[in-house]
Design an enzyme around this catalytic site. Structure first.
Site, PDB file in Angstrom:
ATOM      1  N   GLU A 333       0.858  -1.204   0.000  1.00 24.50           N
ATOM      2  CA  GLU A 333       0.000   0.000   0.000  1.00 24.50           C
ATOM      3  C   GLU A 333       0.885   1.242   0.000  1.00 24.50           C
ATOM      4  O   GLU A 333       0.694   2.178   0.777  1.00 24.50           O
ATOM      5  CB  GLU A 333      -0.914  -0.007   1.227  1.00 24.50           C
ATOM      6  CG  GLU A 333      -1.739  -1.282   1.350  1.00 24.50           C
ATOM      7  CD  GLU A 333      -2.687  -1.291   2.535  1.00 24.50           C
ATOM      8  OE1 GLU A 333      -2.202  -1.152   3.673  1.00 24.50           O
ATOM      9  OE2 GLU A 333      -3.905  -1.429   2.323  1.00 24.50           O
ATOM     10  N   CYS A 417     -10.896   0.793   6.961  1.00 25.03           N
ATOM     11  CA  CYS A 417     -10.292   2.089   7.303  1.00 25.03           C
ATOM     12  C   CYS A 417     -10.831   3.244   6.456  1.00 25.03           C
ATOM     13  O   CYS A 417     -11.024   4.358   6.962  1.00 25.03           O
ATOM     14  CB  CYS A 417      -8.775   2.007   7.136  1.00 25.03           C
ATOM     15  SG  CYS A 417      -8.275   1.254   5.564  1.00 25.03           S
TER      16      CYS A 417
HETATM   17  O1  FUB Z   1      -3.303  -0.560   9.034  1.00 24.56           O
HETATM   18  C1  FUB Z   1      -4.457   0.212   9.264  1.00 24.56           C
HETATM   19  C2  FUB Z   1      -5.035   0.665   7.939  1.00 24.56           C
HETATM   20  O2  FUB Z   1      -5.418  -0.460   7.182  1.00 24.56           O
HETATM   21  C3  FUB Z   1      -4.061   1.385   7.053  1.00 24.56           C
HETATM   22  O3  FUB Z   1      -3.979   2.748   7.281  1.00 24.56           O
HETATM   23  C4  FUB Z   1      -4.599   1.088   5.709  1.00 24.56           C
HETATM   24  O4  FUB Z   1      -3.684   1.328   4.691  1.00 24.56           O
HETATM   25  C5  FUB Z   1      -4.991  -0.357   5.842  1.00 24.56           C
HETATM   26  O5  FUB Z   1      -3.890  -1.167   5.658  1.00 24.56           O
HETATM   27 ZN    ZN Z   2      -8.094   3.075   4.072  1.00 23.40          ZN
END
Ligand code: FUB
Ligand code: ZN
Length: 669
Positions: A333, A417
């Site tokens: 990510e 999230c």
């Molecule tokens: O790890 C918590 C949240 O979940 C992150 O900010 C997002 O990218 C997702 O991985």
């Molecule tokens: Zn998110």
């Protein structure tokens, strides 16, 4: 007797004083803070046709919907089970939550709901929040620790955690991430309602963190695995005046990368102050840079500032999508390498767009330069807003710039999230419109509505904006003043209106799109466009009823990316005002849009279509489609072309979408 907000605040102060030993007699506003102060969202009221309905949808649909999803998916049940364990009850269902950070979803929605409550009283929502807060309180361990998966089953928490607290924090336990979101929600709720029920929970956990982490030999020397606690602690410091929270935020930033063994994913290979490039997990990075900005503002630390300025140059100059999205790679990510900006596989997490806006707003508040608002605006109207459907009940996690027809919005996610970040960002949006410094008022964003503020000399002003922005660049700002007063109104002239697609030159407008000049008038008299950090500053003796008229011409502009961006070579994108456009399957013949060629010599027409996608300005023109004849020769066919705002795509089902179009039918190398 109904408790007034004032008496609630007094009890808050008394509580906070009792809860911590180092508190001043009352929460002091930080003596050192952002030099440019936002006009708070509570003082800005949007009445426009673009944002106001989106904020209403967020308030009336998305917030209750998202709370419902948290209930349905067991996120509230996790707090119930943790509470039962703390009451000494035996529970049979000890299954860990789907993710160890599932607790943050109710926190984020609670934060958004609080912002909503601050501007629109809603007793039912208020009561729901109090019930939820009581549930959260019941799941908090006596020393302040709050992390349901461990409390439910301390020996067997979620596999990303360990049987001891904090042990896997730097891997994936997210204990401090959960705390950070709790702090953000608590400050929002306290400021919105004057109640301390959530703030007390946050302070109790923050005090535990202050004892647990730090440089002393009897403390844990740790940096958080997922940043946000730094921003949360900074807010908690502002709300309570307890400097230990600020010290801890700074400690967490300084500890990162201070020992060997760190990595890019966590921005921990080297200390943040030495970093020069936007790297690793994009949401983590955006929150780190925002936390550094907060601490820099609150302490005056110039090293932090130098680092985030340099990282910003890298991010905006080499890693920003034309939609304002960041974080190109699905793997991790994460940010990609410089100029690695693929379209079909773009990750561009919605949370990363939110983080990018947090960061740019903070850099703006530090420097007062409109270039940060240019990036903020680009991200806001495009990558961020695309994260939620027009009806407020479907979401994007990644936000690609091209679709082969296999991608669509989801009603929710296991890892949820992004919806929570949308619910909390949107109601705070009015707070991004105006700022103040000494006797200057900065007009940063444009939408019909009002703003109430006070000048340094105590004079109250109401600014009323009237505009159809982002569809039309004519903006009228009327000033209502108690008395004649000399001050400056600084009006932002967006980069897109003066031929700068983005600061730093990663993208530029095709020369054929050179726009008509921007005009600015006060009471009908022309004001020369002399720019100072992206603003025209109008200093005069203002009187009641004075009117500023800004005209930002909005031709359709063709955007070209730097040659270094391989994915966009030989391609153009279309922009009008702050809005990026895409072609989507329902509007173009046979639903194919990825093979369209937009020759450079044509003019496009923009028209408002009130019944399409809640009312949008569309762009139309001609395209060329290249197909192969049976004998292998190429056949070029003209066909009509129509584009819609990128944020509005994927509201009519699955199909092709493209932002970048070939400019000629000759494939680029
Ligand atoms: O790890 C918590 C949240 O979940 C992150 O900010 C997002 O990218 C997702 O991985
Ligand atoms: Zn998110």
């Amino acid at each position: 007797m109904k408790t007034s907000v004032f008496s609630q605040r007094i009890s808050a102060i008394l509580f906070l004083f009792a809860a911590t030993s180092t508190l001043p007699a009352a929460p002091n506003p930080a003596s050192h803070d952002y030099p440019f102060q936002p006009v708070p969202f509570t003082a800005v009221h949007l009445t426009d046709g673009f944002w106001a309905p989106r904020l209403e949808t967020n308030r009336l649909t998305t917030i209750p919907y998202a709370f419902g999803k948290c209930e349905e998916s067991g996120r509230m049940y996790n707090f119930e089970r943790a509470a039962a364990v703390l009451r000494g009850e035996k529970i049979t269902d000890k299954k860990p939550p789907g993710y160890p950070f599932d607790d943050t979803d109710p926190y984020k929605i609670l934060e958004g709901a609080s912002y909503s409550l601050a501007v629109q009283p809603d007793p039912k929502l208020d009561a729901y929040l109090d019930k939820l807060i009581a549930l959260i309180a019941s799941a908090q361990e006596p020393d302040g620790y709050l992390y349901t998966t461990r409390t439910i089953d301390p020996q067997h928490p979620h596999e990303w955690s360990a049987s001891q607290r904090w042990v896997k924090e730097q891997e994936l336990s997210h204990e401090l991430y959960n705390a950070g979101h709790l702090f953000e929600a608590a400050v929002a709720h306290y400021q919105a309602t004057g109640k301390t029920n959530l703030l007390q929970i946050a302070v109790k956990e923050a005090n535990l963190l202050c004892t647990t982490f730090g440089p002393a030999t009897n403390q844990l020397h740790f940096w958080p695995g997922h940043e946000i606690v730094e921003m949360g602690l900074a807010k908690l410091y502002r709300a309570t005046g307890n400097v230990r929270y600020l010290d801890l935020a700074k400690y967490f930033i300084d500890d990162r990368g201070s020992r060997p063994g760190g990595d890019d994913y966590h921005q921990s290979r080297i200390p943040p102050v030495e970093q020069t490039e936007a790297i690793g997990h994009a949401v983590r990075a955006g929150y780190l840079y925002s936390g550094m900005a907060d601490v820099a503002a609150l302490t005056g630390d110039t090293n932090y500032l130098r680092a985030i300025d340099t990282i910003w140059e890298n991010c905006v100059g080499k890693k920003l999508y034309i939609t304002g999205g960041i974080g190109a790679r699905h793997a991790g990510e994460a940010f990609g390498n410089n100029y690695e900006l693929p379209n079909l596989s773009a990750y561009n997490e919605t949370c990363a767009a939110v983080a990018n806006d947090y960061w740019n707003q903070r850099l703006y508040l530090l420097h007062g330069d409109a270039k940060y608002v240019d990036v903020l605006e680009r991200t806001l109207y495009n990558s961020l807003l695309a994260g939620v459907s027009l009806d407020g009940t479907k979401f994007f996690y990644p936000n690609p710039l091209e679709s082969d027809g296999n991608y669509e919005r989801s009603p929710w996610f296991g890892c949820a999230c992004c919806p929570g970040n949308i619910t909390r960002f949107l109601p705070s949006l009015p707070g991004y419109f105006y700022a103040q410094k000494n006797d200057s008022v900065f007009v940063n964003l444009f939408a019909s509505g009002t703003a109430d503020l006070k000048l340094d000399d105590g004079c109250a002003i109401k600014l009323t904006q009237t505009t159809r922005y982002p569809w039309d660049g004519a903006v009228k700002i009327t000033l209502a003043l108690e008395k004649k007063s000399r001050f400056t109104v600084a009006v932002r002239i967006p980069g897109w209106a003066r031929n700068e697609a983005v600061p730093g030159g990663l993208y530029h407008f095709a020369e054929s799109a050179t726009s008509e000049p921007v005009t600015l008038k006060v009471n009908g008299q022309i004001i020369p466009i002399k720019l100072d950090h992206g603003y025209v500053r109008i200093n005069r003796l203002w009187k009641n009823g004075d009117m500023i008229a800004l005209d930002l011409p909005m031709p359709v502009q063709r955007v070209i990316a730097s040659e270094k961006v391989r994915a966009d070579r030989g391609r153009i994108a279309l922009q009008r005002g702050p809005i990026m456009y895409c072609a989507e399957w329902p509007d173009n013949p046979i639903g194919k849009v990825r093979n369209l060629v937009l020759p450079g010599d044509q003019t496009f027409k923009a028209a408002f279509e009130p019944s399409l996608l809640n009312g949008i300005e569309t762009i139309s023109g001609n395209s060329l489609v290249v197909t192969k004849n049976a004998d292998g020769s190429a056949m070029k066919t003209d066909q009509p072309f129509k584009a819609i705002p990128y944020f509005a795509w994927a509201n009519r089902g699955k199909g092709e979408m493209a932002v970048w179009f070939a400019e000629t039918s000759v494939p680029s190398p």
